[in-house]
Design an enzyme around this catalytic site. Sequence first.
Site, PDB file in Angstrom:
ATOM      1  N   LYS A 178     -13.271 -13.846 -13.766  1.00  0.00           N
ATOM      2  CA  LYS A 178     -11.904 -13.560 -14.197  1.00  0.00           C
ATOM      3  C   LYS A 178     -10.945 -13.957 -13.083  1.00  0.00           C
ATOM      4  O   LYS A 178     -10.840 -13.280 -12.056  1.00  0.00           O
ATOM      5  CB  LYS A 178     -11.709 -12.070 -14.504  1.00  0.00           C
ATOM      6  CG  LYS A 178     -10.353 -11.827 -15.142  1.00  0.00           C
ATOM      7  CD  LYS A 178      -9.804 -10.446 -14.892  1.00  0.00           C
ATOM      8  CE  LYS A 178      -8.821 -10.359 -13.757  1.00  0.00           C
ATOM      9  NZ  LYS A 178      -7.621 -11.172 -13.845  1.00  0.00           N
ATOM     10  N   GLU A 253     -13.592  -7.439  -0.895  1.00  0.00           N
ATOM     11  CA  GLU A 253     -12.841  -8.056   0.214  1.00  0.00           C
ATOM     12  C   GLU A 253     -11.389  -7.710  -0.023  1.00  0.00           C
ATOM     13  O   GLU A 253     -10.776  -8.200  -0.975  1.00  0.00           O
ATOM     14  CB  GLU A 253     -13.029  -9.580   0.215  1.00  0.00           C
ATOM     15  CG  GLU A 253     -14.448 -10.050   0.447  1.00  0.00           C
ATOM     16  CD  GLU A 253     -14.972  -9.752   1.828  1.00  0.00           C
ATOM     17  OE1 GLU A 253     -14.176  -9.459   2.742  1.00  0.00           O
ATOM     18  OE2 GLU A 253     -16.204  -9.794   2.001  1.00  0.00           O
ATOM     19  N   CYS A 287      -4.903 -13.099   3.399  1.00  0.00           N
ATOM     20  CA  CYS A 287      -5.422 -11.797   3.828  1.00  0.00           C
ATOM     21  C   CYS A 287      -5.557 -11.759   5.344  1.00  0.00           C
ATOM     22  O   CYS A 287      -5.547 -10.692   5.945  1.00  0.00           O
ATOM     23  CB  CYS A 287      -6.753 -11.517   3.154  1.00  0.00           C
ATOM     24  SG  CYS A 287      -7.878 -12.902   3.274  1.00  0.00           S
ATOM     25  N   GLU A 388       0.492  -3.678   4.552  1.00  0.00           N
ATOM     26  CA  GLU A 388       0.363  -5.105   4.244  1.00  0.00           C
ATOM     27  C   GLU A 388       1.589  -5.551   3.437  1.00  0.00           C
ATOM     28  O   GLU A 388       1.841  -5.028   2.351  1.00  0.00           O
ATOM     29  CB  GLU A 388      -0.915  -5.354   3.435  1.00  0.00           C
ATOM     30  CG  GLU A 388      -1.201  -6.833   3.265  1.00  0.00           C
ATOM     31  CD  GLU A 388      -2.477  -7.111   2.461  1.00  0.00           C
ATOM     32  OE1 GLU A 388      -2.679  -6.455   1.431  1.00  0.00           O
ATOM     33  OE2 GLU A 388      -3.234  -8.006   2.877  1.00  0.00           O
TER      34      GLU A 388
HETATM   35  P1  NAD Z   1      -4.812  -7.514  -6.909  1.00  0.00           P
HETATM   36  O1  NAD Z   1      -5.663  -6.398  -6.422  1.00  0.00           O
HETATM   37  O2  NAD Z   1      -3.527  -7.164  -7.547  1.00  0.00           O
HETATM   38  O3  NAD Z   1      -5.609  -8.397  -7.977  1.00  0.00           O
HETATM   39  C1  NAD Z   1      -6.848  -9.011  -7.689  1.00  0.00           C
HETATM   40  C2  NAD Z   1      -7.587  -9.251  -8.996  1.00  0.00           C
HETATM   41  O4  NAD Z   1      -7.963  -7.995  -9.559  1.00  0.00           O
HETATM   42  C3  NAD Z   1      -6.772  -9.961 -10.074  1.00  0.00           C
HETATM   43  O5  NAD Z   1      -7.597 -10.874 -10.751  1.00  0.00           O
HETATM   44  C4  NAD Z   1      -6.355  -8.814 -10.980  1.00  0.00           C
HETATM   45  O6  NAD Z   1      -6.081  -9.224 -12.296  1.00  0.00           O
HETATM   46  C5  NAD Z   1      -7.598  -7.932 -10.928  1.00  0.00           C
HETATM   47  N1  NAD Z   1      -7.396  -6.523 -11.286  1.00  0.00           N
HETATM   48  C6  NAD Z   1      -6.257  -5.786 -11.236  1.00  0.00           C
HETATM   49  N2  NAD Z   1      -6.497  -4.526 -11.656  1.00  0.00           N
HETATM   50  C7  NAD Z   1      -7.812  -4.448 -11.960  1.00  0.00           C
HETATM   51  C8  NAD Z   1      -8.662  -3.403 -12.424  1.00  0.00           C
HETATM   52  N3  NAD Z   1      -8.203  -2.169 -12.655  1.00  0.00           N
HETATM   53  N4  NAD Z   1      -9.968  -3.667 -12.620  1.00  0.00           N
HETATM   54  C9  NAD Z   1     -10.467  -4.897 -12.360  1.00  0.00           C
HETATM   55  N5  NAD Z   1      -9.702  -5.931 -11.934  1.00  0.00           N
HETATM   56  C10 NAD Z   1      -8.393  -5.711 -11.727  1.00  0.00           C
HETATM   57  O7  NAD Z   1      -4.597  -8.485  -5.659  1.00  0.00           O
HETATM   58  P2  NAD Z   1      -3.699  -9.813  -5.582  1.00  0.00           P
HETATM   59  O8  NAD Z   1      -2.264  -9.410  -5.521  1.00  0.00           O
HETATM   60  O9  NAD Z   1      -4.129 -10.792  -6.628  1.00  0.00           O
HETATM   61  O10 NAD Z   1      -4.157 -10.406  -4.158  1.00  0.00           O
HETATM   62  C11 NAD Z   1      -3.598 -10.028  -2.949  1.00  0.00           C
HETATM   63  C12 NAD Z   1      -4.511  -9.071  -2.203  1.00  0.00           C
HETATM   64  O11 NAD Z   1      -5.789  -9.670  -2.015  1.00  0.00           O
HETATM   65  C13 NAD Z   1      -4.009  -8.752  -0.816  1.00  0.00           C
HETATM   66  O12 NAD Z   1      -4.180  -7.382  -0.550  1.00  0.00           O
HETATM   67  C14 NAD Z   1      -4.923  -9.576   0.087  1.00  0.00           C
HETATM   68  O13 NAD Z   1      -5.055  -9.102   1.404  1.00  0.00           O
HETATM   69  C15 NAD Z   1      -6.197  -9.513  -0.664  1.00  0.00           C
HETATM   70  N6  NAD Z   1      -7.085 -10.599  -0.256  1.00  0.00           N
HETATM   71  C16 NAD Z   1      -8.191 -10.303   0.498  1.00  0.00           C
HETATM   72  C17 NAD Z   1      -9.040 -11.309   0.921  1.00  0.00           C
HETATM   73  C18 NAD Z   1     -10.268 -10.993   1.736  1.00  0.00           C
HETATM   74  O14 NAD Z   1     -11.176 -11.809   1.748  1.00  0.00           O
HETATM   75  N7  NAD Z   1     -10.341  -9.865   2.425  1.00  0.00           N
HETATM   76  C19 NAD Z   1      -8.772 -12.636   0.570  1.00  0.00           C
HETATM   77  C20 NAD Z   1      -7.639 -12.907  -0.180  1.00  0.00           C
HETATM   78  C21 NAD Z   1      -6.805 -11.880  -0.599  1.00  0.00           C
END
Ligand code: NAD
Length: 499
Positions: A178, A253, A287, A388
């Site tokens: 997804k 992550e 991130c 963040e």
């Molecule tokens: P997000 O948590 O809003 O969404 C991530 C994914 O989760 C999306 O596909 C979203 O549709 C899905 N999602 C949302 N609610 C859900 C639920 N209840 N159940 C299952 N899936 C759900 O994050 P974002 O805004 O897309 O990304 C930014 C974040 O990602 C930042 O916090 C960043 O630091 C983190 N990030 C971490 C890494 C790492 O490797 N540590 C890498 C890249 C980004």
Amino acid sequence: MAILGAKTFQNYIDGEWLDAASGETFESTSPANGDTVGVFPKSGPEDVDRAVVAAKAASEEWRLVPAPKRGEVLFRFAQLLAEHKDDVTDLMTHEMGKVKAEAAGDVQEAIDMAYYMGGEGRRLFGQTTPSELRDKFQMSVRMPVGVVGAITPWNFPIAIPSWKTLPAIVCGNTVVFKPATDTPALGERYVELFAQAGLPKGVLNIVHGGGSDVGQRLVEHPDVPIITFTGSRETGVAVTKAAAENLKHVHLELGGKNAIIVMDDADLDLAVDGIVWSAFGTSGQRCTAASRVIVHEAVYDQLASRLVTRVEQMRLGPGWEDDTDVGPVINKGALDKIHSYTEIGEDEGAKLLTGGEVAEGNGLEKGFYYRPTVFGDVQSGMRIAQEEIFGPTTALIRVRSLDEAIAVSNGVKYGLSSSIFSGDVNKAFRAMRDLDTGITYINAGTIGAEVHLPFGGTKDTGNGHREAGQAALDVFTEWKSIYVDYSGKLQRAQIDTAE
Ligand code: NAD
């Protein structure tokens, strides 16, 4: 290119392109100028269920395909992605917004990962050990887990799916993927090319749609034993709770609040290069972005003034234009959140040195652009130094010693990446030991991971797992220990002894 207009795309399930069962759709638009990138199925639980049935059926055969053969599909995928690198890069500048060089890097990371994980098809090493008993052989082997639910964010729309799907697939699992709703076209392109590389139907399925419709069902589905998730801390906690009922493996992550330390003996020109790249690359939406810079008081004023001069020369614009330094942020919500942190920082008494506003003029008002922002005189407990922001904002914090710098760097809830600029090898080694993060850079910024080392963080950045490198194999396999007794008699471990 590249802009796909109002073209309508579908899910890919069991080797077929399908609309959402509901027939509903959503649009992906460019953060650079608001153009429509494509129309995608707004899927729901029924679509997830269908994909899981396909993935489960496919795993019965895929796990039996010899791993070197599975690896060959990854090699073909690497070649295809390399052939299509320019068009995927161009699509990324439109759909996600990052600048061309970084978008190409995002695609290259997936190519590298495909070659690396393709090679795992001929390794997937286990162990053999001697037995305590005579005429007994023992070994450990890696077994696939089953159907992997892969949920990804928008900020590395090709690289992050590759970190998850490539090790999963070479290890003999099948996947329901997804992608984020901000970058569905890139998710679709990724799957399309992987399918073209010769993946059997059902091995990789994509279901587009929102977190609460598609993501949540995937997390709760009883036939998905493992979830690999990259995203925010808050969603990571929700995923963990939802997965607990079925005792799933959960690989997380999450966020970061990464810091660069600049000591009094640092090469300041190099440090400024590292800060600019790490704080404003991908408009700060990595991130691993450096949203804090911890500076020794002896060089603080000099560093601040050199940094501000450099930042004010940066050109904002669409990522596909060659002279753009900083692209847009992902959407209106992100723009508002980033600006709210500027207000929070000013209210907290930090000094706004540059930026701090939405960028307009020259067509920028059509997209979501924020001026690169530097705060000075930041105290380590302030919200802008703790939370963040995920945008082009960084905070300068003044310290008096290496010990204080390390304590400030560690004084946040996240533990992803850290960095120190220093000419003193003793300080560098102390930092390597004492910085509590999954990744530490010496005389380089906080970004720039390579695929063959583990990637991930300590504390609230995750739950102890790592992507990439050999560590990824531990996420996507179960260890099985096998004992073969060829003595022809009952030999009891810990009771009978060998002569
Ligand atoms: P997000 O948590 O809003 O969404 C991530 C994914 O989760 C999306 O596909 C979203 O549709 C899905 N999602 C949302 N609610 C859900 C639920 N209840 N159940 C299952 N899936 C759900 O994050 P974002 O805004 O897309 O990304 C930014 C974040 O990602 C930042 O916090 C960043 O630091 C983190 N990030 C971490 C890494 C790492 O490797 N540590 C890498 C890249 C980004």
